[in-house]
Design a protein around this motif. Sequence first.
Motif, mmCIF file in Angstrom:
data_model
loop_
_atom_site.group_PDB
_atom_site.id
_atom_site.type_symbol
_atom_site.label_atom_id
_atom_site.label_comp_id
_atom_site.label_asym_id
_atom_site.label_seq_id
_atom_site.Cartn_x
_atom_site.Cartn_y
_atom_site.Cartn_z
ATOM 1 N N ASP A 37 0.844 -1.193 0.000
ATOM 2 C CA ASP A 37 0.000 0.000 0.000
ATOM 3 C C ASP A 37 0.873 1.235 0.000
ATOM 4 O OD1 ASP A 37 -2.484 -1.352 0.154
ATOM 5 O OD2 ASP A 37 -2.204 -1.645 2.310
ATOM 6 N N ASN A 38 0.322 2.326 -0.547
ATOM 7 C CA ASN A 38 1.058 3.574 -0.617
ATOM 8 C C ASN A 38 1.206 4.190 0.774
ATOM 9 O OD1 ASN A 38 2.300 5.870 -1.522
ATOM 10 N ND2 ASN A 38 0.407 6.870 -2.143
ATOM 11 N N ASP A 39 2.440 4.407 1.184
ATOM 12 C CA ASP A 39 2.710 5.042 2.473
ATOM 13 C C ASP A 39 3.254 6.458 2.307
ATOM 14 O OD1 ASP A 39 1.901 2.803 3.889
ATOM 15 O OD2 ASP A 39 3.896 1.922 3.924
ATOM 16 N N THR A 40 4.233 6.626 1.441
ATOM 17 C CA THR A 40 4.908 7.904 1.311
ATOM 18 C C THR A 40 5.165 8.227 -0.156
ATOM 19 O OG1 THR A 40 6.023 7.621 3.433
ATOM 20 C CG2 THR A 40 6.962 9.233 1.926
ATOM 21 N N ASN A 41 4.881 9.435 -0.538
ATOM 22 C CA ASN A 41 5.217 9.948 -1.855
ATOM 23 C C ASN A 41 5.826 11.325 -1.684
ATOM 24 O OD1 ASN A 41 4.870 8.486 -4.260
ATOM 25 N ND2 ASN A 41 2.656 8.523 -4.023
ATOM 26 N N ALA A 42 7.029 11.509 -2.183
ATOM 27 C CA ALA A 42 7.669 12.826 -2.151
ATOM 28 C C ALA A 42 8.051 13.204 -3.568
ATOM 29 C CB ALA A 42 8.907 12.800 -1.253
ATOM 30 N N ASN A 43 7.625 14.383 -4.000
ATOM 31 C CA ASN A 43 7.928 14.864 -5.346
ATOM 32 C C ASN A 43 8.281 16.346 -5.279
ATOM 33 O OD1 ASN A 43 6.837 12.515 -7.274
ATOM 34 N ND2 ASN A 43 5.374 12.796 -5.595
ATOM 35 N N ALA A 44 9.382 16.712 -5.899
ATOM 36 C CA ALA A 44 9.792 18.112 -5.927
ATOM 37 C C ALA A 44 10.591 18.362 -7.203
ATOM 38 C CB ALA A 44 10.639 18.459 -4.706
ATOM 39 N N SER A 45 10.509 19.586 -7.717
ATOM 40 C CA SER A 45 11.258 19.921 -8.925
ATOM 41 C C SER A 45 11.764 21.351 -8.848
ATOM 42 C CB SER A 45 10.399 19.732 -10.180
ATOM 43 O OG SER A 45 9.332 20.660 -10.207
ATOM 44 N N LEU A 46 12.822 21.603 -9.615
ATOM 45 C CA LEU A 46 13.453 22.923 -9.695
ATOM 46 C C LEU A 46 13.981 23.090 -11.109
ATOM 47 C CD1 LEU A 46 14.705 25.491 -8.267
ATOM 48 C CD2 LEU A 46 16.729 24.067 -7.878
ATOM 49 N N TYR A 47 13.755 24.266 -11.715
ATOM 50 C CA TYR A 47 14.302 24.474 -13.050
ATOM 51 C C TYR A 47 14.911 25.862 -13.167
ATOM 52 C CZ TYR A 47 10.218 27.327 -14.363
ATOM 53 O OH TYR A 47 9.253 28.309 -14.427
ATOM 54 N N VAL A 48 15.843 25.959 -14.128
ATOM 55 C CA VAL A 48 16.500 27.224 -14.453
ATOM 56 C C VAL A 48 16.474 27.380 -15.968
ATOM 57 C CG1 VAL A 48 18.602 28.591 -14.330
ATOM 58 C CG2 VAL A 48 18.011 27.047 -12.447
ATOM 59 N N GLU A 49 15.942 28.516 -16.453
ATOM 60 C CA GLU A 49 15.968 28.845 -17.868
ATOM 61 C C GLU A 49 16.748 30.145 -18.061
ATOM 62 O OE1 GLU A 49 11.889 28.889 -19.099
ATOM 63 O OE2 GLU A 49 11.783 26.696 -19.240
ATOM 64 N N HIS A 50 17.432 30.277 -19.192
ATOM 65 C CA HIS A 50 18.342 31.406 -19.392
ATOM 66 C C HIS A 50 18.331 31.835 -20.855
ATOM 67 C CE1 HIS A 50 21.127 28.738 -21.462
ATOM 68 N NE2 HIS A 50 20.823 27.837 -20.529
ATOM 69 N N PRO A 51 18.883 33.013 -21.154
ATOM 70 C CA PRO A 51 18.889 33.511 -22.537
ATOM 71 C C PRO A 51 20.151 33.176 -23.325
ATOM 72 C CG PRO A 51 19.489 35.273 -21.055
ATOM 73 C CD PRO A 51 19.228 34.065 -20.183
ATOM 74 N N VAL A 52 21.042 32.343 -22.776
ATOM 75 C CA VAL A 52 22.312 32.054 -23.443
ATOM 76 C C VAL A 52 22.078 31.079 -24.595
ATOM 77 C CG1 VAL A 52 24.657 31.204 -23.176
ATOM 78 C CG2 VAL A 52 23.531 32.391 -21.268
ATOM 79 N N PRO A 53 22.380 31.454 -25.819
ATOM 80 C CA PRO A 53 22.177 30.545 -26.955
ATOM 81 C C PRO A 53 23.003 29.267 -26.805
ATOM 82 C CG PRO A 53 22.600 32.790 -27.700
ATOM 83 C CD PRO A 53 22.913 32.758 -26.234
ATOM 84 N N VAL A 54 22.525 28.203 -27.414
ATOM 85 C CA VAL A 54 23.187 26.894 -27.492
ATOM 86 C C VAL A 54 23.099 26.118 -26.175
ATOM 87 C CG1 VAL A 54 25.311 25.632 -28.029
ATOM 88 C CG2 VAL A 54 24.757 27.717 -29.276
ATOM 89 N N LEU A 55 23.401 26.764 -25.042
ATOM 90 C CA LEU A 55 23.369 26.054 -23.776
ATOM 91 C C LEU A 55 21.934 25.665 -23.415
ATOM 92 C CD1 LEU A 55 25.876 28.072 -21.557
ATOM 93 C CD2 LEU A 55 26.276 25.945 -22.826
ATOM 94 N N PRO A 56 21.705 24.414 -22.960
ATOM 95 C CA PRO A 56 20.345 23.982 -22.621
ATOM 96 C C PRO A 56 19.900 24.532 -21.272
ATOM 97 C CG PRO A 56 21.894 22.215 -22.168
ATOM 98 C CD PRO A 56 22.690 23.308 -22.837
ATOM 99 N N ASN A 57 18.588 24.586 -21.099
ATOM 100 C CA ASN A 57 18.019 24.842 -19.782
ATOM 101 C C ASN A 57 18.140 23.575 -18.938
ATOM 102 O OD1 ASN A 57 16.974 27.505 -20.544
ATOM 103 N ND2 ASN A 57 15.570 26.343 -21.839
ATOM 104 N N VAL A 58 17.965 23.725 -17.628
ATOM 105 C CA VAL A 58 18.193 22.605 -16.706
ATOM 106 C C VAL A 58 17.001 22.441 -15.780
ATOM 107 C CG1 VAL A 58 19.702 21.657 -14.925
ATOM 108 C CG2 VAL A 58 20.689 23.000 -16.783
#
Length: 247
Positions: free
Chosen positions: A57-78
């Motif tokens: 049975d489901n006891d614990t669920n933890a979910n979290a996210s963080l992102y960074v977007e930027h204007p630098v060409p070529v480099l991907p967002n994270v």
Amino acid sequence: MRKLMLAVGGSLILVAPMSQADVVGLGASVSYWDSDLSGKAATNNDVVDVENDLNLDNDTNANASLYVEHPVPVLPNVRLNYTLVQQSGQGELGADFGDITTVGTGVNVRSELDLEQVDFTFYYEVLDNWVNLDLGVTARDLNGELLIQEQGGANRVNRTEVDAVIPMGYLAARFDLPLTGLSVGAEGNLISYDGDSLHDFNAFGQFEIALVQLRAGYRQMSIDYEDGDDRLDVEIGGPFVSAGVTF
């Protein structure tokens, strides 16, 4: 043992024109996922049904996210995403499983399943207007352990473990309803290679006001992965709600 799967579909080659953010953007969210579990686990040739035999049975669920977007060409967002699923239950084994033998009769067991994953996603904004489309790749650090302990008798214990860093394709799409703050969307990670497969999808509705972002939807995660003599073939799915902030 870590097993690195080195195949990502050709559809993830990012040849489309990229849209960069005008300024640096940050976002974070936490969510509650009301998930159900089904599927099987195996060690050598022994197989157990995690839902019907172990009554997890489901006891614990933890979910979290963080992102960074930027204007630098070529480099991907994270984007960084963390998911923890912990389930426990008491059931009965009707057949041998690993070190636990039934000797022709059922054996009462207590079980615990821990699934922990950390996703590092690198992506580009292909579209960024009322239609938003992101494409990228995800490196998923997956750790899973199913512990089954005999109750009474010899009190024997068996562990089924998977431990891997897995590359996956990433796709996210969102459609904004103009002047409402409402939008609908979906996002997911996927890979299938040499008999192993993983997918993690969610579809959602979103409401955004000022810096606050609220979501509700459905998430389904499937893991069919073999690590040495151990294998997990499980599905986890259910509704979720999340709250976040964007800057």
